[in-house]
Design a protein around this motif. Sequence first.
Motif, PDB file in Angstrom:
ATOM      1  N   MET A 137       0.812  -1.217   0.000  1.00  0.00           N
ATOM      2  CA  MET A 137       0.000   0.000   0.000  1.00  0.00           C
ATOM      3  C   MET A 137       0.846   1.269   0.000  1.00  0.00           C
ATOM      4  O   MET A 137       0.526   2.257   0.664  1.00  0.00           O
ATOM      5  N   LEU A 138       1.911   1.276  -0.777  1.00  0.00           N
ATOM      6  CA  LEU A 138       2.745   2.468  -0.898  1.00  0.00           C
ATOM      7  C   LEU A 138       2.210   3.461  -1.924  1.00  0.00           C
ATOM      8  O   LEU A 138       2.691   4.584  -2.000  1.00  0.00           O
ATOM      9  N   THR A 139       1.250   3.063  -2.715  1.00  0.00           N
ATOM     10  CA  THR A 139       0.654   3.980  -3.676  1.00  0.00           C
ATOM     11  C   THR A 139      -0.233   4.996  -2.964  1.00  0.00           C
ATOM     12  O   THR A 139      -0.784   4.729  -1.889  1.00  0.00           O
ATOM     13  N   ASP A 140      -0.373   6.152  -3.553  1.00  0.00           N
ATOM     14  CA  ASP A 140      -1.193   7.229  -2.994  1.00  0.00           C
ATOM     15  C   ASP A 140      -2.664   6.823  -3.051  1.00  0.00           C
ATOM     16  O   ASP A 140      -3.233   6.625  -4.126  1.00  0.00           O
ATOM     17  N   LYS A 141      -3.280   6.717  -1.883  1.00  0.00           N
ATOM     18  CA  LYS A 141      -4.677   6.260  -1.824  1.00  0.00           C
ATOM     19  C   LYS A 141      -5.639   7.236  -2.485  1.00  0.00           C
ATOM     20  O   LYS A 141      -6.746   6.854  -2.867  1.00  0.00           O
ATOM     21  N   LYS A 142      -5.224   8.487  -2.620  1.00  0.00           N
ATOM     22  CA  LYS A 142      -6.085   9.474  -3.268  1.00  0.00           C
ATOM     23  C   LYS A 142      -6.068   9.325  -4.787  1.00  0.00           C
ATOM     24  O   LYS A 142      -6.950   9.853  -5.470  1.00  0.00           O
ATOM     25  N   VAL A 143      -5.055   8.640  -5.288  1.00  0.00           N
ATOM     26  CA  VAL A 143      -4.872   8.538  -6.736  1.00  0.00           C
ATOM     27  C   VAL A 143      -5.106   7.116  -7.242  1.00  0.00           C
ATOM     28  O   VAL A 143      -5.690   6.914  -8.307  1.00  0.00           O
ATOM     29  N   PHE A 144      -4.671   6.127  -6.463  1.00  0.00           N
ATOM     30  CA  PHE A 144      -4.752   4.735  -6.894  1.00  0.00           C
ATOM     31  C   PHE A 144      -5.800   3.973  -6.080  1.00  0.00           C
ATOM     32  O   PHE A 144      -5.937   4.171  -4.870  1.00  0.00           O
ATOM     33  N   ARG A 145      -6.494   3.090  -6.754  1.00  0.00           N
ATOM     34  CA  ARG A 145      -7.484   2.227  -6.105  1.00  0.00           C
ATOM     35  C   ARG A 145      -7.096   0.772  -6.343  1.00  0.00           C
ATOM     36  O   ARG A 145      -6.835   0.368  -7.486  1.00  0.00           O
TER      37      ARG A 145
END
Length: 231
Positions: free
Chosen positions: A53-61
């Motif tokens: 879960m290192l991806t930006d939660k606001k951008v990636f789902r």
Amino acid sequence: MLKAEIREISIINNDNQKTLLRDIYFTVDYNSIYTILGENGSGKSTLIKSLTMLTDKKVFRIDGNIFWNNQNLIHTSDEALTLIRKNQIRYVFQDCVNSFDPLKRMNYYFGKMAEDEKHLNELLEYFNLPDKNELGKLYPYELSGGMAQRVAIVLAAVAKPKLLILDEPTSAADTAIINLLIFFLRDYVSKENNSVLIVTQDLLFAKKVSDKTAEIKNSTLTEFQAFRMLE
């Protein structure tokens, strides 16, 4: 150990949602090196960042489940994820120079990430790097790309994580360093139920180091199998 059941990874832009990867199903077992091959822009880096879960939660789902020792990381708190990344799953990203804070000398990272000084010095020597005292005086921008990549590998490995994830680990390395890395990784996974996950375009390196390979093609991941040269 690590089990990914990802139906879809998508990027959200305003009210629009675009699928980047779909149908990603694989398991990383103990004492093995897994390699994901793929071209630039295929989504390799996005995939490995999604695993903890290192991806930006606001951008990636991320739609699906990612299990680490039966713990679903998608539903794990940020605090617990931070501890997992610190102690159990370590990353080495492709752009190693910019992964460090340019305002902090390397001593900061040695103090923060390398509790075992003896093991740190052994790894620095193995990868033909200056000793801790000399290297620690330098800022990241004073390192060459190859040195920064090796330092990042050392800082990841010194914590003895159960899973080491490497993004294009040969991109700034010459043949001698690549051979050192191959021997190091083969030895690493022979001990204490450790495993390695690599993403790369380097087919020759993959052939020499991998137990199993898969390929990202057409936004999905092929099944992992014993190495063969993928067309």
